[in-house]
Design a protein around this motif. Structure first.
Motif: not given
Ligand code: NAD
Length: 294
Positions: A165-166, A275
């Motif tokens: 939920r980020s 992205t």
């Molecule tokens: P974040 O750490 O801000 O958020 C992670 C979310 O996952 C949180 O809301 C948390 O509640 C949830 N979460 C964590 N463990 C969990 C579990 N066991 N079960 C259910 N929910 C769980 O992460 P973010 O910034 O949204 O990034 C997530 C991933 O996406 C990372 O690997 C990041 O590198 C990647 N990302 C990729 C791109 C892209 O361009 N492909 C862009 C942004 C982020």
């Protein structure tokens, strides 16, 4: 199973932007200009920013990379952003996240002028996006929509489960998938670290967006036959067989999940590639017309 080829679709988006940029220049209009601020020397951030700068050059955009050391004072950073806000030659501003701990992310995002916020993180853009008004859509969710659109995937009426939920991925994509748009009209369940019965929810999903940052979290026993799986995760996992010493892993155990899917994105070459293309699309819109809806 069909692979959702982010690399291929991103290239198509970039080719189109390149042609449009050449047309702008031929009309004597200004070249779209992205200013990127990078703080410190985090390996992943370095790679992302370098890739954004390189893509600007490929498309014919101007870009400016502004670097600061990790101990930069917050005021100095905010002052730089204000200068870029005032600079008529700059169309889009991004500050690469994450920031060093002593700098408040919220203050930084709020300081970027909303009309130059091509990352779509400013509260004004988020608010407009929620209401379905023209807004810069955060690049990763926007990239996912462009991918769904390219493959003409009918999302209407589907149950989408978003894991994570980020503010930059999970929450905005959950909103976008629920909106009354051609890439929306889903019934959305937004899951996070306190969700109970995550596996049961995933098994009910027609679409799963995995954005939690836990390598290979989503396994085959959590996915129903025919599901569409979008893997947002990118984590560097140590791998001594690779030249760089690490491999990039998604949040989905690709080998076991892929055979069950109707569509799936690979990592790398899926959402990550999209992205950057989406960021470029936002930058073009910022420069060309002020028309900001994707
Ligand atoms: P974040 O750490 O801000 O958020 C992670 C979310 O996952 C949180 O809301 C948390 O509640 C949830 N979460 C964590 N463990 C969990 C579990 N066991 N079960 C259910 N929910 C769980 O992460 P973010 O910034 O949204 O990034 C997530 C991933 O996406 C990372 O690997 C990041 O590198 C990647 N990302 C990729 C791109 C892209 O361009 N492909 C862009 C942004 C982020």
């Amino acid at each position: 199973m069909q692979l959702l080829d982010g690399k291929l679709v991103a290239q198509a988006v970039k080719n189109e932007l390149k042609a449009k940029t050449e047309a702008l220049k031929a009309q004597g209009k200004k070249t779209p200009h992205l200013a990127a601020i990078l703080i410190g020397h985090d390996g992943a951030s370095e790679t992302y920013v370098a890739s954004k700068v390189k893509t600007c050059a490929e498309i014919g955009f101007q870009s400016t990379l502004i670097r600061f050391e990790a101990d930069i004072g917050e005021q100095t950073l905010l002052q730089k952003i204000k200068e870029l806000n005032e600079d008529e030659n700059v169309d889009g501003i991004l500050v690469q996240l994450p920031l060093p701990r002593h700098i408040h992310e919220e203050k930084v995002i709020n300081t970027i002028a909303a009309h130059k916020d091509v990352d779509g993180f400013h509260p004004a853009n988020i608010g407009k996006m929620i209401q379905g008004q023209p807004a810069y859509i955060p690049a990763t969710p926007f990239g996912i929509l462009l991918l769904l659109r390219h493959y003409k995937i009918e999302t209407k009426g589907l149950h989408a489960v978003v894991i994570g939920r980020s503010n930059i991925v999970g929450r905005p994509i959950s909103i976008l998938l629920s909106q009354n748009t051609p890439t929306g009209n889903c019934t959305v369940t937004l899951c996070h670290s306190h969700t109970r019965n995550l596996k049961d929810l995933c098994l009910q999903a027609d679409i799963i967006v995995a954005a939690l940052g836990k390598p290979e979290f989503l396994t085959a026993d959590m996915v129903k036959e025919g599901a569409i799986v979008i893997d947002v995760g990118i984590t560097r996992v140590e791998d001594k067989t690779k030249k760089k010493g690490y491999a990039l892993k998604g949040d989905v155990q690709f080998e076991t999940v892929a055979p069950k899917c109707s569509y799936i994105t690979p990592v790398p070459g899926g959402v990550g590639a999209m992205t950057i293309a989406a960021l470029m699309q936002n930058t073009f819109l910022a420069a060309a017309s002020g028309e900001v809806r994707g």
